[in-house]
Design a protein around this motif. Structure first.
Motif: not given
Length: 109
Positions: A57-62, A64-73
């Motif tokens: 679960e922690e890895q999935a959240k991480e 998702f967060t990294n993917g969200k930041e990559d998408l924003k960039q």
């Protein structure tokens, strides 16, 4: 952690739980002791499974967060590039407009 590693760890946990259960069932103990050992083994398995689940679960959240930041960039980069392209297009159109005005001015003389 890859899916292959996750599946392998899960298989190891299940195999260990089954092995403990079979070992306890064949041990020469009283029924109450055997049931207690089975309960303890199940509790251990449950704790290990919960720990594994929390890790996944922690890895999935991480991710998702990294993917969200990559998408924003990526979106910010696209907007920046679009802005430069729009500026180039405006400059080109202004130059063409100036040329057309100059040609029109010659025709009006």
């Amino acid at each position: 952690m890859s899916d292959k590693n996750s599946n392998g760890a899960l298989a190891l946990l299940v195999g260990a739980a089954i092995g403990v259960g079979v070992g306890i069932l064949f041990a020469p103990d009283k029924g109450s002791k055997t049931r207690e050992k089975i309960k303890e083994g199940f509790d251990d398995f449950k704790d290990q499974a919960k720990s594994k689940w929390d890790n996944i679960e922690e890895q999935a959240k991480e991710k998702f967060t990294n993917g969200k930041e990559d998408l924003k960039q990526t979106v910010e980069e696209l907007l920046s590039n679009s802005s430069y392209k729009a500026e180039e297009a405006i400059t080109f159109l202004e130059e063409k407009l100036a040329e057309l005005k100059a040609q029109n001015a010659k025709l009006q003389k």
